[in-house]
Design a protein around this motif. Structure first.
Motif, PDB file in Angstrom:
ATOM      1  N   GLY A   1       0.731  -8.820  -9.574  1.00 17.31           N
ATOM      2  CA  GLY A   1       0.690  -8.320  -8.304  1.00 17.31           C
ATOM      3  C   GLY A   1      -0.923  -8.597  -7.593  1.00 17.31           C
ATOM      4  O   GLY A   1      -1.777  -9.111  -8.272  1.00 17.31           O
TER       5      GLY A   1
ATOM      6  N   ALA B   1      -2.557  -3.414  11.512  1.00 13.05           N
ATOM      7  CA  ALA B   1      -1.695  -2.141  12.221  1.00 13.05           C
ATOM      8  C   ALA B   1      -2.768  -0.763  11.826  1.00 13.05           C
ATOM      9  O   ALA B   1      -2.303   0.107  11.925  1.00 13.05           O
TER      10      ALA B   1
ATOM     11  N   ASP C   1       6.883  -4.935  13.371  1.00 15.16           N
ATOM     12  CA  ASP C   1       6.288  -3.697  13.060  1.00 15.16           C
ATOM     13  C   ASP C   1       7.412  -2.419  13.132  1.00 15.16           C
ATOM     14  O   ASP C   1       7.854  -2.089  14.092  1.00 15.16           O
TER      15      ASP C   1
ATOM     16  N   LEU D   1      -4.914   1.121   8.103  1.00 16.01           N
ATOM     17  CA  LEU D   1      -5.199   1.121   7.029  1.00 16.01           C
ATOM     18  C   LEU D   1      -3.969   1.557   6.002  1.00 16.01           C
ATOM     19  O   LEU D   1      -3.087   2.207   6.440  1.00 16.01           O
ATOM     20  N   GLU D   2      -3.639   0.629   5.241  1.00 17.55           N
ATOM     21  CA  GLU D   2      -2.467   0.882   4.106  1.00 17.55           C
ATOM     22  C   GLU D   2      -2.916   1.167   2.761  1.00 17.55           C
ATOM     23  O   GLU D   2      -3.747   0.452   2.429  1.00 17.55           O
ATOM     24  N   THR D   3      -2.213   1.911   2.232  1.00 20.67           N
ATOM     25  CA  THR D   3      -2.375   2.026   0.576  1.00 20.67           C
ATOM     26  C   THR D   3      -1.335   1.667  -0.227  1.00 20.67           C
ATOM     27  O   THR D   3      -0.350   2.055   0.005  1.00 20.67           O
ATOM     28  N   ILE D   4      -1.693   0.968  -0.986  1.00 21.68           N
ATOM     29  CA  ILE D   4      -0.667   0.457  -2.118  1.00 21.68           C
ATOM     30  C   ILE D   4      -1.198   0.683  -3.452  1.00 21.68           C
ATOM     31  O   ILE D   4      -2.365   0.892  -3.769  1.00 21.68           O
ATOM     32  N   GLU D   5      -0.275   0.824  -4.624  1.00 21.97           N
ATOM     33  CA  GLU D   5      -0.378   0.934  -5.903  1.00 21.97           C
ATOM     34  C   GLU D   5      -0.110  -0.712  -6.518  1.00 21.97           C
ATOM     35  O   GLU D   5       1.174  -1.141  -6.254  1.00 21.97           O
ATOM     36  N   VAL D   6      -1.090  -1.318  -7.233  1.00 20.66           N
ATOM     37  CA  VAL D   6      -0.734  -2.298  -7.921  1.00 20.66           C
ATOM     38  C   VAL D   6      -0.953  -2.128  -9.564  1.00 20.66           C
ATOM     39  O   VAL D   6      -1.637  -1.780  -9.863  1.00 20.66           O
ATOM     40  N   THR D   7       0.021  -2.839 -10.092  1.00 23.84           N
ATOM     41  CA  THR D   7      -0.013  -2.736 -11.683  1.00 23.84           C
ATOM     42  C   THR D   7      -1.123  -3.706 -12.131  1.00 23.84           C
ATOM     43  O   THR D   7      -1.174  -4.941 -11.367  1.00 23.84           O
TER      44      THR D   7
ATOM     45  N   MET E   1       3.868  -4.265  -7.148  1.00 27.64           N
ATOM     46  CA  MET E   1       3.056  -3.569  -5.993  1.00 27.64           C
ATOM     47  C   MET E   1       4.019  -2.369  -5.182  1.00 27.64           C
ATOM     48  O   MET E   1       5.270  -2.815  -5.294  1.00 27.64           O
ATOM     49  N   GLU E   2       3.517  -1.531  -5.012  1.00 34.46           N
ATOM     50  CA  GLU E   2       4.273  -0.115  -4.269  1.00 34.46           C
ATOM     51  C   GLU E   2       3.563   0.386  -3.337  1.00 34.46           C
ATOM     52  O   GLU E   2       2.164   0.482  -3.319  1.00 34.46           O
ATOM     53  N   PHE E   3       4.289   0.671  -2.269  1.00 33.46           N
ATOM     54  CA  PHE E   3       3.761   1.082  -0.943  1.00 33.46           C
ATOM     55  C   PHE E   3       3.298   2.738  -0.997  1.00 33.46           C
ATOM     56  O   PHE E   3       4.549   3.295  -1.714  1.00 33.46           O
ATOM     57  N   VAL E   4       2.311   3.028  -0.715  1.00 37.51           N
ATOM     58  CA  VAL E   4       1.967   4.541  -0.610  1.00 37.51           C
ATOM     59  C   VAL E   4       2.082   5.034   0.612  1.00 37.51           C
ATOM     60  O   VAL E   4       2.589   6.135   0.694  1.00 37.51           O
ATOM     61  N   SER E   5       1.175   4.600   1.424  1.00 36.78           N
ATOM     62  CA  SER E   5       0.963   5.527   2.993  1.00 36.78           C
ATOM     63  C   SER E   5       0.596   4.360   3.635  1.00 36.78           C
ATOM     64  O   SER E   5       0.016   3.326   3.405  1.00 36.78           O
ATOM     65  N   ARG E   6       0.647   4.796   4.992  1.00 39.29           N
ATOM     66  CA  ARG E   6      -0.231   3.873   6.151  1.00 39.29           C
ATOM     67  C   ARG E   6      -0.425   4.988   7.080  1.00 39.29           C
ATOM     68  O   ARG E   6       0.025   6.112   7.294  1.00 39.29           O
ATOM     69  N   GLU E   7      -1.565   4.784   7.643  1.00 42.83           N
ATOM     70  CA  GLU E   7      -2.381   5.677   8.475  1.00 42.83           C
ATOM     71  C   GLU E   7      -1.721   5.600   9.840  1.00 42.83           C
ATOM     72  O   GLU E   7      -1.290   4.597  10.510  1.00 42.83           O
TER      73      GLU E   7
ATOM     74  N   ARG F   1      -1.308   5.529  13.578  1.00 36.25           N
ATOM     75  CA  ARG F   1      -1.709   4.629  14.420  1.00 36.25           C
ATOM     76  C   ARG F   1      -1.882   5.539  15.705  1.00 36.25           C
ATOM     77  O   ARG F   1      -0.811   6.187  16.163  1.00 36.25           O
TER      78      ARG F   1
ATOM     79  N   LEU G   1       5.792  -6.040   1.260  1.00 27.06           N
ATOM     80  CA  LEU G   1       4.934  -5.979  -0.232  1.00 27.06           C
ATOM     81  C   LEU G   1       4.969  -7.570  -0.383  1.00 27.06           C
ATOM     82  O   LEU G   1       5.950  -8.144  -0.617  1.00 27.06           O
TER      83      LEU G   1
END
Lengths: 253, 329
Positions: free
Chosen positions: A138, A165, B16, A167-173, B192-198, B200, B78
């Motif tokens: 990843g 766009a 988007d 800030l984006e939060t992701i989790e990666v192994t 990879m996993e999506f968690v959140s997006r701020e 806008r 992703l």
């Protein structure tokens, strides 16, 4: 835990770039070189993670001519434990760099590769993503915040990414490739004590050939030229004059 | 005289959450130009979930096929999943060129695709031209100060193009057929996993797509002033908002507003720089603006060296006056 941090030797960001007259490259005469600023941010992040986690070995790697030793010593002066220089005097492209890093990764088996999102010389922004693809692991690019392990997910990194766009939060192994953006941290200054210590730290040398990699680049730069610059226009004295120029002369509002 | 073989081009569309990013049209324009030069054809690949409107918006630009991979597993872009699907499609269609418009989306995903295809890649291309039986590319380096002429060897060429370098193409009439792309979620990587997006701020255009960009720098002392003055002027002009790195670093503006070498590259008809000194890293992001106007208290500020119209003054006086007078007009 082991963290691998590649460091690229680039002209200092405050240097004004001059081209050779024949366009074959930049004129390196009198140019100061430093660690690519994004790579310094990546290294700083590795150091901060070590401060938090404890047992972390940090290996810095540079690929290029013998002069790259300067940047590796600087990286060890910041706090990296040891260094590896892949000596290579010819041009390389991002895919070749990724293949060399892949070989180093397979030898060193790090838990994490932290690198800059782009080098400020060629502005490519590719090597990290390519490395992740070659390894089939990843990636989290352009990160501005990193949370490692802990809690319920010791094998995952939580990354805040800077995208167009927002800030984006992701989790990666883990293991994974993470590339650093500007806001991740501010790299520390090197101290005299750090420089003294760095002299005693191990700096190993190898080559792409010894690593079993064919680094022939796919991209070839034929010529460099100065980008056409913008010219200064006119000064206006009042807001009314500015509005009038934008409306009647430039016709953009 | 030799000429390149007809190219089989695959354009990766960006959207988007189901709304086409208009910058995609720059990549479409580039693909059309290459096909006109070599006699080839191009397809457009759209990935995501509920992306019917994106396909519809791209239907009339002359693509041979619109490849649509519509699946819940592709809801978020992703890189591991997207790169695999794109690489599979590139192979299945025998693509010789793969391109998208430069953005954080394409810069995240396309290098990964290139490596999966063992292909070289070029970012931020501003021109593509046939030369002999191959192509030469122009791309920008060193914060936009240097233009490199580059070749790309190998059976597949991957690149991103600068939106400003290719004008949006004319619509070509007949609708391109939609071809559904099979997506097998069990075969996709899941590292990879999506968690959140701020969320806008709504209501303002993106600075990479706007006709007018109003951008603020160090002269603004806090977020309220920035919003009132830079945001206020942008709203009067129907424009987008941007900012210098200095303001982002000091926490006054969010990262997504930053314009420059490491932020967004904009090419509006009017770029209005307010209280921005004009560091080279910032100027790298506005080189392609048609008109640059600048307001700065310091008559020596470097931004005046690139501004078509410069006004020396305090933004706290000038901007309210601008807003008031433009509102009236």
């Amino acid at each position: 835990m082991k963290i691998l941090v590649p460091l690229k030797r680039v002209p200092d960001p405050d240097t004004k770039i001059r081209l050779k007259a024949d366009g074959s490259g930049i004129d390196a005469d009198g140019v100061k070189f430093s660690i690519n600023p994004f790579d310094a941010i990546a290294l700083e992040e590795a150091l901060q993670q070590r401060d938090q986690i404890g047992a972390v070995e940090i290996l810095v790697v540079s690929i290029g001519p013998a002069d790259c030793q300067e940047q590796l010593r600087a990286g060890m002066a910041m706090g990296a434990d040891r260094a590896l220089l892949v000596r290579h005097d010819a041009e390389l492209d991002s895919l070749a760099i990724a293949k060399i890093l892949e070989a180093i990764y397979r030898r060193e088996q790090p838990d994490l590769v932290l690198m800059g999102k782009q080098a400020i010389d060629d502005d490519s922004n590719q090597a990290g993503q390519m490395l992740a693809a070659l390894l089939g692991i990843g990636q989290a690019t352009f990160i501005s915040k990193l949370g490692l392990g802990g809690g319920e997910n010791p094998s995952k990194a939580t990354c805040c990414r800077e995208t167009d766009a927002g800030l984006e939060t992701i989790e990666v192994t883990l293991p994974a490739i993470l590339t650093a953006d500007l806001r991740l941290n501010e790299p520390r200054y090197v101290t005299a004590l750090g420089i003294m210590k760095a002299k005693k730290k191990p700096l190993e040398e190898t080559t792409a050939g010894e690593l079993g990699v064919d680094p022939a680049p796919r991209t070839r730069v034929l010529k460099l030229a100065a980008a056409p610059g913008r010219k200064a226009g006119v000064r206006v004295k009042t807001v009314d004059e500015l509005i009038q120029k934008l409306r009647d002369e430039a016709r953009v509002i | 005289m030799n000429s390149p073989n007809p190219q089989n081009v695959l354009v990766i569309a960006e959207h988007d959450e189901g709304q086409l990013k208009l910058t995609t049209l720059a990549a479409v324009a580039c693909a059309k130009q290459i096909c006109a030069d070599t006699g080839g054809s191009f397809d457009i690949l759209i990935l995501g979930e509920s992306i019917g409107p994106v396909a519809e918006a791209l239907q009339d630009y002359g693509a041979a096929d619109l490849l649509v991979g519509d699946h819940a597993a592709l809801k978020h872009p992703l890189a591991d999943k997207y790169a695999q699907v794109i690489a599979e499609q590139a192979k299945a269609r025998g693509a010789t060129m793969l391109l998208a418009t430069a953005s954080t989306f394409s810069k995240d995903i396309l290098p990964r695709v290139a490596a999966l295809l063992d292909a070289g890649m070029l970012g931020d291309v501003t021109a593509v031209a046939p030369e002999g039986d191959d192509f030469t590319f122009h791309r920008v380096m060193y914060a936009g100060n240097v233009i490199a002429t580059v070749t790309l060897a190998g059976p597949v060429k991957v690149f991103t193009v600068r939106a400003a370098a290719f004008s949006a193409p004319e619509k070509a009439g007949a609708g391109s057929p939609i071809v559904s792309v099979e997506v097998g979620p069990e075969s996709l990587p899941h590292q990879m996993e999506f968690v959140s997006r701020e969320e806008r701020p709504a209501g303002r255009p993106d600075s990479t797509e706007a006709r007018i960009v109003v951008s603020g720098g160090r002269a603004f002392k806090n977020a309220e002033d920035f919003e009132k003055l830079v945001g206020g002027l942008a709203d009067v002009l129907g424009g987008a908002v941007g900012s210098s790195r200095a303001l982002v670093d000091s926490g006054i503006t969010p990262n997504s507003l930053q314009i420059g070498q490491t932020g967004k590259v904009v090419a509006p008809e009017l770029y209005l720089g307010l209280g921005i000194s004009g560091a080279i890293q910032h100027l790298a992001g506005i080189k392609d603006a048609k008109i640059v106007a600048a307001v700065n208290q310091d008559p020596e500020a470097p931004i005046f060296e690139v501004a078509d119209y410069g006004l020396v003054g305090d933004v706290y006086q000038v901007v309210p006056e601008l807003i008031q007078k433009l509102k009236k007009a």
